[in-house]
Design an enzyme around this catalytic site. Structure first.
Site, PDB file in Angstrom:
ATOM      1  N   ARG A   7       0.513  -5.388   4.840  1.00  0.00           N
ATOM      2  CA  ARG A   7       1.074  -4.225   5.545  1.00  0.00           C
ATOM      3  C   ARG A   7       0.430  -4.069   6.913  1.00  0.00           C
ATOM      4  NH1 ARG A   7       1.165   1.204   6.831  1.00  0.00           N
ATOM      5  NH2 ARG A   7       3.164   2.245   6.437  1.00  0.00           N
ATOM      6  N   CYS A   8      -0.880  -4.254   6.985  1.00  0.00           N
ATOM      7  CA  CYS A   8      -1.584  -4.145   8.270  1.00  0.00           C
ATOM      8  C   CYS A   8      -1.052  -5.147   9.294  1.00  0.00           C
ATOM      9  CB  CYS A   8      -3.079  -4.392   8.083  1.00  0.00           C
ATOM     10  SG  CYS A   8      -3.954  -3.134   7.154  1.00  0.00           S
ATOM     11  N   MET A   9      -0.661  -6.323   8.833  1.00  0.00           N
ATOM     12  CA  MET A   9      -0.269  -7.410   9.741  1.00  0.00           C
ATOM     13  C   MET A   9       1.189  -7.328  10.183  1.00  0.00           C
ATOM     14  SD  MET A   9      -2.156 -10.806   8.269  1.00  0.00           S
ATOM     15  CE  MET A   9      -1.204 -10.851   6.736  1.00  0.00           C
TER      16      MET A   9
END
Length: 410
Positions: free
Chosen positions: A399-401
């Site tokens: 999700r962060c990426m």
């Protein structure tokens, strides 16, 4: 083309996503500057690139259009004056505008093609790249004291944080840490000047000039009417309040903002490191964010009597608050690491809770979090695992990426 940005949930079928392939900025990390640049370790560039390419191809295999931040930024800077303005702002915000060094660096950067310019800015400019004859200040000559004119931006592969799609608009975020502050400038120029976005007059619900920080890892779009935002180490309550007021006064679909307070520490950096949505009624959670009896501080923000007031309701149960705002009779909180105190802490550190939903009940996760992945499958979730030995060193997961640009409505 329909509106270029459209995200009304965390789980709607992902159609377009923005990524950033790790580059030279990762190799410009050294042990002396890890803390300053918000890293705990130094990834091995060839392998982190291979893993990131695998992640991108995994998304393409599911029909997702993959855009790259570095490519869009280069395509946005077609005008000569725009290039100069962008470089000036990057140098100023990177604190590389000291005396004559600003002009020397500006000339150096503008000598590159657009693609090379963006890669150079992202990767950082070292003092040994400028001819000694052009150096007129003591600090410029002292390469061993500090090697950079312009710091590298190794956190850029976490495209989730500098901006966030909310409905048909977005927030362009003021990042809390100086090492990341320049990152959202790329998105500002892309939205304003890239032909894919510029002609659509995309609404900016909160811009990067607002004085209090907010980051995309804390912004979760629960459904068309409700968003959740973490009050965290990186996102302030004042920014959440301002965003809520802006949303309620400028559009009529989002009616509730759920402010969720989480512990302010590096391990729990953003809300999405401890809590993500994986299906209509299923969420991952790191149990350590809750008190002994499952208690938390949660605030439901709704429109008040006028544009500058809010109705704020306090809740202490995350499950009950979610059921209330999502109008669900039941929902499931799936514990990271299965609730085992060791597995839970280990897998949360490696982003076991940081799932990327690409459709309802379909998520992308890191392969290393096998306890959490098994538990997700036991709850009927389709889990697509990606390689993670180097990507995880940056303390961010799938999700962060990724920054969703377009999702189908649910």
């Amino acid at each position: 083309m329909k509106h270029p940005i459209h995200v009304t949930s965390e789980i709607g079928e992902l159609q377009t996503v923005l990524l950033k392939r790790p580059g030279k900025e990762v190799e410009n990390l050294t042990p002396d500057y890890l803390q300053q640049l918000l890293f705990d370790d130094i990834p091995y560039l060839p392998i982190i690139q291979k893993e990131h390419d695998y992640f991108a191809q995994t998304l393409r295999n599911r029909g997702v259009e993959v855009l790259y931040l570095e490519k869009l930024a280069a395509e946005a800077l077609v005008d000569k004056k725009l290039r100069e303005e962008f470089v000036d702002r990057i140098l100023k915000e990177g604190q590389a505008d000291v005396n004559v060094a600003h002009q020397t660096l500006k000339e150096y950067l503008l000598s590159f093609s657009n693609e090379e310019l963006i890669q150079k800015i992202m990767g950082g400019v070292r003092k040994n790249e400028i001819e000694t004859s052009k150096k007129t200040h003591l600090y410029e000559l002292m390469e061993d004291h500090y090697p950079f004119y312009l710091d590298p931006m190794p956190n850029l592969y976490f495209t989730r944080d500098p901006a966030a799609s909310v409905g048909d608009g977005l927030t362009i975020n003021k990042m809390r840490e100086p090492a990341r502050r320049r990152e959202s400038l790329f998105m500002e120029y892309i939205i304003k000047y890239h032909p894919r976005f510029a002609k659509h007059n995309v609404p900016i619900w909160l811009d990067r000039d607002y004085k209090f920080p907010i980051e995309g890892g804390d912004e979760l779009i629960l459904n068309e009417e409700t968003i959740a935002i973490g009050v965290s180490a990186r996102t302030s309550a004042k920014a959440i309040e301002r965003l809520a007021k802006n949303l309620f006064s400028r559009q009529n679909k989002i009616k509730k903002v759920l402010a969720i307070e989480i512990p302010k520490c590096r391990a729990f950096m953003h809300l999405d490191t401890v809590f993500t949505m994986v299906d209509y009624d299923k969420f991952t959670i790191h149990p350590a964010i809750q008190g002994p009896k499952g208690n938390m501080n949660i605030y439901i923000l709704e429109k008040g009597a006028d544009e500058e007031t809010l109705k704020i309701t306090h809740r202490t149960s995350l499950m009950e608050a979610l059921k209330e705002v999502l109008d669900l009779s039941e929902l499931v909180l799936i514990p990271c690491g299965g609730g085992d105190v060791i597995a839970s802490a280990r897998e949360q550190w490696n982003d076991g809770s940081n799932t990327l939903a690409i459709a309802p009940g379909v998520v992308v996760t890191y392969d290393r979090n096998y306890v959490s992945n098994t538990l997700l499958r036991e709850h009927g979730i389709e889990v697509i695992e990606v390689l993670s030995s180097e990507l995880s060193r940056g303390r961010g997961g799938p999700r962060c990426m990724s920054m969703p640009i377009v999702r189908k409505d649910i």
